[in-house]
Design an enzyme around this catalytic site. Sequence first.
Site, short mmCIF file in Angstrom:
data_model
loop_
_atom_site.label_atom_id
_atom_site.label_comp_id
_atom_site.label_asym_id
_atom_site.label_seq_id
_atom_site.Cartn_x
_atom_site.Cartn_y
_atom_site.Cartn_z
N ARG A 178 0.74 -1.24 -0.06
CA ARG A 178 0.17 0.06 -0.12
C ARG A 178 0.95 1.10 -0.11
NH1 ARG A 178 -2.19 -3.88 -1.38
NH2 ARG A 178 -3.94 -4.73 -0.58
N SER A 228 -11.52 -1.99 2.44
CA SER A 228 -10.86 -2.77 3.62
C SER A 228 -10.47 -1.34 4.43
CB SER A 228 -9.72 -3.39 3.40
OG SER A 228 -10.01 -4.87 2.86
N GLU A 298 -6.01 2.48 6.02
CA GLU A 298 -5.78 2.10 4.68
C GLU A 298 -6.18 3.51 4.00
OE1 GLU A 298 -6.44 -0.93 1.20
OE2 GLU A 298 -5.68 -1.73 2.89
#
Length: 305
Positions: A178, A228, A298
């Site tokens: 990420r 998510s 995230e």
Amino acid sequence: MDNMKVKKKLTEKISESLVQENAPMAKFTSFRAGGCADLLVQPQNTEELKEILRILQEEDCTHMVLGNGSNVLVRDGGYRGVIVKLGHGFDQVSVDGETLRCGSGALLSAAAKTAADAGLAGMECLSGIPGSIGGAVFMNAGAYGGEIKDVLRKVTVISSDGARVFDMDAQTLELGYRQSLLQKTGDIVLEAEFALQPGDETTIKETIADLKAKRNAKQPVNYPSAGSFFKRPEGYFAGKLVQDADLKGVSVGGAEVSQLHSGFLINKGGATATDILQLMKIVQATVMDRFGVMLEPEVRIIGEE
């Protein structure tokens, strides 16, 4: 920032219909929550984007580039600056042999479909991610064991001040979990090139359909969310930690920990950004208390309280 001055400068270079004051960011982000941006501008091509970035640099404006808005939450106080939302001129997708070329505004689903129609394999695991190519490269998006870096060959980027357009090989992007070098430099993806493999069109499409069915069965796709919400902590799965902390179904206002997948915070209806962020803090504190693990979002959280 002098909104009127900046707007005047922008509308000298781009159609006034593409510059919006007090833009409700709930309309432009997948959470369907959050405050307004002072200005939102939608360039339709690279030349317009160059001019916009040059003006924002001249005026020393806080700004952020937005693709599909599927991994961003704007706090209820709004964004004091300019959101640059890439327009339809950045949506192109084409195939040349075993190479797939995509504009940064193209959706991953559209890119995967074009590849499948051409009998090219490699994009299947990314097909269900509800984001744009630019955002996916920026975050090194991934799902079902695959990541953008597995198939990315190179990107064409524009410098954050609009002064330079140049290519970068995938290896120089420092793609990790990420993360990418672009998060440090502020350079913006214009186009991405993917190296794919010839495959059987029917098999590729069946794989995409199977992954879509899995996603629909296991994820709360019928509610606004940012996918998510938390990064995967080393050695753990975020969703399992949240579930094991007995947080499934816990809610604040219109925000809820999904009862279908504990890694998702969802907007059950009428959630504010504050609801979502308060729920995030409850989840973080509870998981830390129970398991000694700090969950990191995230999702990119921007704007004023």
